[in-house]
Design a protein around this motif. Structure first.
Motif, mmCIF file in Angstrom:
data_model
loop_
_atom_site.group_PDB
_atom_site.id
_atom_site.type_symbol
_atom_site.label_atom_id
_atom_site.label_comp_id
_atom_site.label_asym_id
_atom_site.label_seq_id
_atom_site.Cartn_x
_atom_site.Cartn_y
_atom_site.Cartn_z
ATOM 1 N N LEU A 117 0.831 -1.211 0.000
ATOM 2 C CA LEU A 117 0.000 0.000 0.000
ATOM 3 C C LEU A 117 0.861 1.255 0.000
ATOM 4 N N ASN A 118 1.959 1.222 0.750
ATOM 5 C CA ASN A 118 2.876 2.368 0.743
ATOM 6 C C ASN A 118 3.507 2.544 -0.629
ATOM 7 N N LEU A 119 3.863 1.439 -1.259
ATOM 8 C CA LEU A 119 4.446 1.500 -2.606
ATOM 9 C C LEU A 119 3.452 2.089 -3.600
ATOM 10 N N LEU A 120 2.204 1.643 -3.526
ATOM 11 C CA LEU A 120 1.165 2.164 -4.414
ATOM 12 C C LEU A 120 0.931 3.650 -4.158
ATOM 13 N N SER A 121 0.950 4.043 -2.882
ATOM 14 C CA SER A 121 0.770 5.453 -2.532
ATOM 15 C C SER A 121 1.890 6.308 -3.112
ATOM 16 N N ASP A 122 3.130 5.823 -3.017
ATOM 17 C CA ASP A 122 4.268 6.567 -3.571
ATOM 18 C C ASP A 122 4.168 6.678 -5.090
#
Length: 268
Positions: free
Chosen positions: A54-59
């Protein structure tokens, strides 16, 4: 438990500051008390061991937003306006003659949009856009048209002077108004340093704004941090010696790049 009223069971968690609340009323109270906007910080640090898909997608989405914002800014008609370029050149040139390294950002950056600094050719002085930050009270104020010959003490009077300050402002900045004026310290962030080595210059309240800005780098407009010496804070004041000045000069390019990256994030 709700971190605002400490009575009811928490139902909500603020995406910005992660405070727990039980109701809409407590959510509004916590936003007012902490000056929190409730918007998730897309650039908040996440440890590697906590980094998820989710953090990767957010970035990834954040980088897409940055790309769209940069492209829109580059296409803005004001960017190519001769009058705009002439005005910015004039401001930088006048500042350079006053021994101030004034730097401007491209159209689309937050500070570029906010900046209202002008130079009066008849009076031969700047009227600065100025931001005051009171970290101990989580308060922030923006001033427009501040003459460069006005002392910092006079600029702060409407905010922290027990007699001359506005009653509403005085109540919000009670921590400052109740403290002796000798405890007040005015700091300005040094722009030409690395992000992991942030330092501040201490300014002289008895001198004019122009005198305090001489020999310093200003990104669009000055931002002053008003702190109290008796209260703990993490701001490190840079001593004016040769070794630190050399270190500051060496880190100029990397710091400016980090600053621009942060401004892009703000604008997106």
């Amino acid at each position: 438990r709700c971190e605002t009223c400490s009575k009811e069971e928490a139902k909500y968690r603020c995406p910005r500051c992660m405070k727990y609340s039980c109701s809409l009323l407590c959510v509004k109270k916590h936003k007012l008390a902490l000056s929190c906007n409730g918007v998730r910080d897309k650039t908040a640090f996440v440890p590697v061991n906590e980094f998820t898909d989710l953090n990767l997608l957010s970035d990834y989405r954040f980088l897409e937003d940055v790309g769209r914002t940069a492209d829109a800014a580059a296409r803005h008609p004001i960017v190519h306006s001769p009058s705009t370029k002439k005005l910015l050149y004039c401001l930088r040139n006048k500042a350079r003659r006053c021994d101030i390294d004034l730097r401007t950002l491209p159209i689309g950056f937050t500070k570029r949009r906010e900046n209202s600094t002008t130079f009066n050719f008849m009076e031969k002085k700047f009227y600065w856009h100025l931001k005051l930050i009171f970290p101990h009270c989580h308060a922030e104020y923006t001033l427009k048209g501040v003459p460069d010959d006005k002392t910092l003490a006079d600029i702060l009077k409407p905010y922290i002077d027990p007699v001359e300050s506005d009653p509403v402002v005085c109540q919000r900045l009670k921590t400052y108004t109740m403290s002796p004026q000798s405890d007040v310290q005015i700091l300005m962030k040094i722009e030409n340093r690395k992000q992991n080595s942030i330092r501040y210059n201490e300014l002289d309240a008895s001198r004019s704004l122009l005198d305090n800005l001489k020999g310093k780098i200003i990104i669009e407009y000055p931002t002053l941090f008003v702190v109290l010496k008796t209260l703990k804070n993490d701001m490190v004041v840079l001593s004016q010696d040769a070794s630190e000045a050399a270190e500051s000069s060496d880190s100029e390019s990397s710091s400016l790049s980090s600053m621009e990256e942060g401004e892009i994030r703000d604008s997106s």
